[in-house]
Design an enzyme around this catalytic site. Structure first.
Site, mmCIF file in Angstrom:
data_model
loop_
_atom_site.group_PDB
_atom_site.id
_atom_site.type_symbol
_atom_site.label_atom_id
_atom_site.label_comp_id
_atom_site.label_asym_id
_atom_site.label_seq_id
_atom_site.Cartn_x
_atom_site.Cartn_y
_atom_site.Cartn_z
ATOM 1 N N TRP A 189 0.835 -1.195 0.000
ATOM 2 C CA TRP A 189 0.000 0.000 0.000
ATOM 3 C C TRP A 189 0.882 1.263 0.000
ATOM 4 C CZ3 TRP A 189 -0.555 3.778 3.927
ATOM 5 C CH2 TRP A 189 -1.524 4.758 3.616
ATOM 6 N N ASP A 356 -14.948 13.019 -2.626
ATOM 7 C CA ASP A 356 -14.450 11.678 -2.319
ATOM 8 C C ASP A 356 -15.352 11.008 -1.279
ATOM 9 O OD1 ASP A 356 -12.268 9.562 -1.408
ATOM 10 O OD2 ASP A 356 -11.460 10.512 -3.203
ATOM 11 N N ASP A 357 -14.824 10.037 -0.588
ATOM 12 C CA ASP A 357 -15.554 9.205 0.364
ATOM 13 C C ASP A 357 -16.311 10.051 1.406
ATOM 14 O OD1 ASP A 357 -16.395 7.055 1.775
ATOM 15 O OD2 ASP A 357 -14.407 6.271 2.247
ATOM 16 N N ARG A 433 -10.158 -3.092 6.353
ATOM 17 C CA ARG A 433 -10.716 -1.722 6.398
ATOM 18 C C ARG A 433 -12.199 -1.772 6.776
ATOM 19 N NH1 ARG A 433 -11.369 3.464 2.503
ATOM 20 N NH2 ARG A 433 -10.348 4.910 3.878
ATOM 21 N N LYS A 466 -14.731 8.019 -9.246
ATOM 22 C CA LYS A 466 -13.530 7.315 -8.785
ATOM 23 C C LYS A 466 -14.024 6.005 -8.200
ATOM 24 C CE LYS A 466 -9.884 7.988 -5.268
ATOM 25 N NZ LYS A 466 -9.415 8.984 -4.281
ATOM 26 N N TRP A 467 -13.793 4.900 -8.913
ATOM 27 C CA TRP A 467 -14.302 3.582 -8.505
ATOM 28 C C TRP A 467 -13.223 2.910 -7.671
ATOM 29 C CZ3 TRP A 467 -18.655 0.695 -10.943
ATOM 30 C CH2 TRP A 467 -18.775 -0.599 -10.445
ATOM 31 N N ASP A 468 -13.484 2.827 -6.375
ATOM 32 C CA ASP A 468 -12.457 2.327 -5.458
ATOM 33 C C ASP A 468 -12.698 0.868 -5.095
ATOM 34 O OD1 ASP A 468 -10.249 2.510 -3.813
ATOM 35 O OD2 ASP A 468 -10.929 4.334 -2.812
ATOM 36 N N MET A 469 -11.693 0.232 -4.578
ATOM 37 C CA MET A 469 -11.790 -1.155 -4.103
ATOM 38 C C MET A 469 -10.706 -1.286 -3.036
ATOM 39 S SD MET A 469 -10.715 -4.372 -3.936
ATOM 40 C CE MET A 469 -9.386 -4.784 -5.014
ATOM 41 N N ASN A 470 -11.158 -1.313 -1.785
ATOM 42 C CA ASN A 470 -10.196 -1.089 -0.712
ATOM 43 C C ASN A 470 -9.838 -2.288 0.150
ATOM 44 O OD1 ASN A 470 -9.338 1.580 -0.964
ATOM 45 N ND2 ASN A 470 -11.327 2.322 -0.289
ATOM 46 N N ASP A 534 -1.880 5.696 -3.119
ATOM 47 C CA ASP A 534 -2.332 6.596 -2.063
ATOM 48 C C ASP A 534 -1.173 7.417 -1.526
ATOM 49 O OD1 ASP A 534 -4.965 6.072 -2.180
ATOM 50 O OD2 ASP A 534 -5.100 4.901 -0.336
#
Ligand code: GLA
Length: 769
Positions: A189, A356-357, A433, A466-470, A534
């Site tokens: 990360w 964002d989030d 997470r 913004k397609w995230d995958m955390n 990040d």
């Protein structure tokens, strides 16, 4: 182009040829290198070892031909008939019989799409070799990307009865060894893309990912190259995979001096059951060859990704300068705060505001709300629509963050559908997470994800996601004995992505997975750009972007200028040093604009205006790594556009005895006269410590109130460096640059880069006087 020969085929792209011949019914790689004349005799390209040595196993029962599979550059290798390298295909049958694929027929045809996974566009034609073994048949596909010198390879297995697939590489390529080194990336990360270079020694070196994503651990893009030929020379082969799930890459140097390079889905835990009539297709591996080392491989892959992978509608479309609120606010924002950032973002020249989030459900931290894709009206009265309108009024477009594949335990979605997550019902599912992965192999869950995204996109004028995958995947149970869950997940996931991008063709999607945890050609087939890491520290980004430039162009790399003190490393660099890195790709900003000094605002305005003027080169130019930190304290990049070139120079740690600065570039015309100029940077007054008193008319305490206040409005300008020289100078010894700060004396020709400093030079043909 595919040319059929007696007993073989030449697959040619503009500059390369891949030759496959048949020996004892086995497809064998006779040659992969520079392009051959179409009428070449392929037999001379390969010498058969007809006297198998010592303890070899001969393949044919007739021992008069002492041929062993162990030394053949096989396109498919299996266990059981004397090839003792790691097989590329491994099948299991109830009666335990071995698999020995033999050629049956071939076809050259207009290329068809991969049956269930993404296929890069622009294929000229394909060669399909049909092989047969007891209980199954195998198609080997070779798809040709003529213009970009790339060949795609994948295989389709057809079962003629029950069988289990244990290993199924997309490509196996065997070559005679030329002291090759393996060049790959590794990371974690915020630490993606670190380059690893290692000499291949006898044995097998394998790497990959089993965390459910292509991952930041090892990107599927890698290369082998001849050792000691530098970055720009020698034979080199590049490999990548059009896939986002678990994968394995391997290079095996055998005791006979051949190298076998394999790439494909990970064999770890693979246990795919097929019944009569079922088939299984490996993802497409893409291969390229260049005689210009890693630089040549990178150039081929850059054009390939730009021309064939990224969705056509965005391939050449200028991308907006983004402002994203994440590092400024994290979850802690109100509508008023967002609107104040919007005003500032529009003032500095941003073109798209990304929320964002934290805008949906009960999402005040990462512990809740994922899955509940309705706007949190307490935080944003008026909803997304009101923010989108506000952005529009300020002359910007509006975008949002989503993480549609995941769910928090504390969410209405999970409370309603606890059975939708990936888990083994016998165990408590592990979180990462604070979230779980939705099981997209269930049609109702895939539909939900589509509807959730479509619903949000229809709710307001949203032009970017913004397609995230955390999180990495875990708790994958195997109720049907399939054990290829990740593969099935991606088949279903790509279908969802296909539907979304088809229904919302105007929306620009940016791929993100805690940064670069799923930065690959599978995702880029749907989403035109990717958040690479990040880590927004500019020095760390140099390493990340250099490593990934092997396989990816500037147009997919999204980079932001963040706060002066990096959130991730607490390292301080100037806003202009950050810009010099972030400008190489899609520029964005991610810092609290309300904390900016008037001077900082001016700096950002100038950066964005400059970037817009040269956007075409920064976004779609061809990238060259001129010098890397592997060799010392300096690194340098180049972006080449139609009529201009940018060269950035970077420093790790400053030296009291620095080497003289030189401006060196590539791919210029020797005889053309070029004008070069450094982009003026702002040097903070505080950079001089107490030495500021050498020029100040009054005494200043370097840590005092006065200097801090002054520093918010005034700066020093970087050195003035400009000239006109012949291309031959820039291509060889380089044009001399202003001397570095040497501890004494400072004037407007002193280059003050300092630790982690950067400079950006513009080079263009000089205008006739
Ligand atoms: C991930 C992304 C970040 C940010 C956060 C929001 O970590 O990589 O850029 O969007 O999620 O939760």
């Amino acid at each position: 182009m595919v040319i059929c020969k007696e007993n073989g085929w030449i697959i040619s792209t503009k500059n390369t040829s891949y030759v496959i011949g048949l020996l004892v019914g086995k497809p064998v790689c006779f040659y992969y290198g520079k392009r051959l004349p179409d009428d070449s005799d392929i037999a001379v390209l390969f010498r058969e070892v007809t006297h198998a040595m010592g303890t070899s196993t001969t393949y044919l029962p007739d021992e008069s031909k002492m041929l062993t599979l162990d030394v053949l550059p096989l396109e498919v290798s299996t266990l059981g008939k004397g090839d003792y390298r790691t097989p590329s295909v491994e099948l299991e049958f109830a009666d335990g019989h071995i698999t020995d694929f033999v050629f049956e027929s071939a076809e050259v045809r207009q290329a068809e799409n991969h049956p269930c996974l993404p296929t890069p566009r622009g294929v000229s034609e394909e060669l399909v070799l049909n092989l047969k073994a007891e209980g199954s048949s195998l198609e080997l596909h070779y798809i040709v990307y003529e213009e970009t010198d790339v060949i795609g390879k994948y295989a389709v297995l057809k079962a003629e009865g029950d069988l289990v697939v244990r290993r199924f590489a997309s490509s196996s390529l065997s070559l005679p060894n030329h002291s090759y080194e393996l060049v790959s990336t590794y990371g974690s990360w915020a630490n993606e893309g670190n380059r690893a270079i290692m000499a291949l020694k006898p044995g097998r070196f394998a790497f990959g990912s089993d965390n459910g994503a292509s991952s930041n651990r090892h990107n599927p893009c890698f290369a082998i190259r001849e050792a000691n030929k530098g970055h720009f020379g020698g034979n080199a082969y590049g490999f990548n995979l059009v896939y986002s799930g678990n994968h394995e890459e391997a290079a095996e140097l055998d005791t006979f001096g051949n190298i076998t390079v394999q790439t494909g889905i990970s064999p770890n835990g693979l246990h795919r059951h097929l019944k009569e009539g079922d088939s299984f297709a490996s993802p497409i591996a893409v291969l390229t060859y260049s005689d210009s080392g890693l630089d040549g491989v990178s150039k081929h892959f850059q054009s390939f990704v730009r021309e064939s992978v990224v969705p056509m509608s965005f391939a050449h479309k200028a991308r907006p300068v983004v402002y994203n609120n994440w590092e400024a606010t994290m979850f802690d924002f109100t509508k008023a705060k967002i609107e104040s950032l919007m005003k500032k973002a529009s003032d500095i020249g941003a073109e798209l505001f990304v929320l964002d989030d934290g805008w949906f459900g009960a999402r005040d931290s990462d512990k809740a709300g994922l899955g509940d894709w309705t706007v949190n009206k307490k935080k944003i009265p008026g909803g997304l629509e009101s923010l989108a309108k506000h952005a529009k009024k300020l002359g910007m477009r509006f975008g949002i963050w989503m993480e549609p594949e995941m769910v928090n335990e504390d969410s209405d979605l999970y409370r309603a559908h606890p059975d939708w997550i990936i888990r083994d019902a016998r165990l408590a599912p592990s979180k990462s997470r604070h979230e779980w992965v939705l099981n997209l192999t269930k049609p109702e869950v895939a539909d939900f994800v589509y509807e959730a995204v479509a619903g949000v996109l229809k709710s307001a004028e949203i032009s970017y996601v913004k397609w995230d995958m955390n999180r990495p995947f875990s708790d994958i149970a195997d109720p049907n004995g399939q054990s290829s869950f990740i593969y099935d997940y991606y088949v279903s996931f790509y279908k969802v992505l296909g539907r979304i991008v088809a229904d919302f063709p105007e929306v620009l999607f940016e791929n993100c997975a805690s940064g670069g945890n799923r930065f690959d050609l599978g995702m880029l087939s749907f989403f035109a750009q990717s958040w690479m890491s990040d880590c927004t520290d500019s020095f760390q980004r140099i390493l990340i972007q250099s490593g990934l430039s092997l396989g990816y162009p500037l147009s997919v790399m999204s980079n932001h200028v963040a706060a002066k003190v990096s959130n991730q490393l607490l390292r301080e660099t100037t806003l202009d040093d950050k810009f010099d890195v972030a400008a190489f790709g899609i520029l964005g900003y991610e810092l609290d604009l309300n904390d900016m000094s008037p001077l900082d605002e001016e700096i950002l305005k100038k950066q964005i205006a400059f970037y817009k003027e040269h956007r075409e080169t920064f976004q779609f130019g061809s990238f060259t790594e001129l010098e890397s930190f592997d060799g010392g304290e300096d690194a340098s990049w180049q972006a080449k556009g139609e009529n201009e070139v940018f060269v950035a120079q970077f420093k790790r740690v400053a030296s009291i005895a620095p080497r003289p600065g030189r401006l060196i570039a590539r791919e210029l015309e020797e005889e053309t006269m070029y004008h070069f100029a450094v982009r003026e940077q702002s040097v903070p007054l505080t950079k001089f410590g107490h030495l500021i008193n050498m020029v100040s008319p009054i005494h200043l305490n370097p840590e005092g109130h006065l200097i801090t206040t002054l520093n918010r409005r005034r700066d020093m300008k970087s050195e003035h460096d400009e000239g006109v020289v012949a291309g031959s100078v820039l291509l060889s010894v380089g044009a001399p640059l202003s001397p570095e700060w040497l501890g004494v004396g400072y004037d407007d020709h002193t280059r003050l880069m300092g630790d982690f400093g950067a400079r950006l030079y513009h080079i263009a043909p000089a205008k006739e006087k």
